[in-house]
Design an enzyme around this catalytic site. Structure first.
Site, PDB file in Angstrom:
ATOM      1  N   HIS A 168       3.481  33.067  20.181  1.00 21.80           N
ATOM      2  CA  HIS A 168       2.641  32.360  19.294  1.00 21.80           C
ATOM      3  C   HIS A 168       2.415  30.979  19.725  1.00 21.80           C
ATOM      4  CE1 HIS A 168       5.633  30.700  16.980  1.00 21.80           C
ATOM      5  NE2 HIS A 168       6.159  31.667  17.039  1.00 21.80           N
ATOM      6  N   CYS A 184      11.089  34.046  18.379  1.00 23.06           N
ATOM      7  CA  CYS A 184      10.055  34.149  18.990  1.00 23.06           C
ATOM      8  C   CYS A 184       9.834  33.110  19.973  1.00 23.06           C
ATOM      9  CB  CYS A 184       8.843  33.743  18.015  1.00 23.06           C
ATOM     10  SG  CYS A 184       8.625  35.091  16.840  1.00 23.06           S
TER      11      CYS A 184
END
Length: 208
Positions: A168, A184
């Site tokens: 992301h 992440c």
């Protein structure tokens, strides 16, 4: 901090095009300046990164790679995340394109997951909620943050086959090139926007 650029690398099939994982929502403007974020939220979600010891190989390892040692084919494209050099590599199907982006990686080895998965959803303008383990470690964190400049997922997210794991963007550009995430992989907003346009549901992903 890694230079805010990506690279396009020629392959044996000729020069490549271009320079340098949920529910759809409208595209949002990119806010790369942390000062534009609500100060109270920023203080909770974006604390000043802890100083890190020098990483001698980080600069020298930020270089192009060939896809063949990592993937049997480029069907649906392929994403390789190298957590040591803190870089994300993308190859388009049929070697139609190649990109190399600086990335953030997980804070600790315990938070780092390696292996093969794939993109299962693409979300433009993602909302964010902390996982149960994040909330346990940080009970002061909000239960949900809607799309916008306070959102830790930036402007776009690729949701992976592993629950809670994503590639992301981030509005806090200080995170890129650092051990700064809860698991992440983060990219500059302009880079995740570009990758979002090229990757598809089914794109192969390998974290090493």
């Amino acid at each position: 901090m890694a230079k805010k650029t990506s690279f396009t690398i020629p392959t044996r099939r000729g020069f490549l095009a271009g320079g340098a994982a949920a529910i759809g929502a409208p595209a949002l403007g990119q806010a790369s300046d942390p000062s534009a974020i609500d100060p109270e939220t920023a203080a909770v979600l974006y604390p000043d990164p802890e100083p890190e010891p020098a990483v001698p190989r980080n600069i020298s390892s930020f270089r192009s790679k060939q896809w063949q040692p990592y993937f049997s084919s480029l069907r649906n494209g392929a994403i390789l995340v190298d957590t040591q050099s803190r870089a994300l590599h993308y190859w388009g199907e049929g070697e139609s394109s190649y990109r190399l982006y600086p990335s953030s990686v997980p804070l600790t080895e315990e938070m780092t997951r390696r292996g093969r998965t794939s993109v299962i959803q693409k979300v433009e303008g993602p909302g964010w909620a902390p996982t149960p383990s994040m909330k346990k470690r940080n009970p002061e964190w909000p239960d949900y943050i809607p799309p916008g400049p306070n959102n830790p997922l930036g402007t776009h997210a690729l949701y992976l086959g592993w629950k809670y794991y994503r590639i992301h963007g981030t509005h806090d550009t200080r995170k890129i090139g650092r051990k700064s995430s809860n698991g992440c992989i983060g990219l500059y907003n302009e880079h995740i926007s570009e990758l979002f346009g090229m990757a598809k549901v089914g794109t192969q992903v390998l974290l090493i």
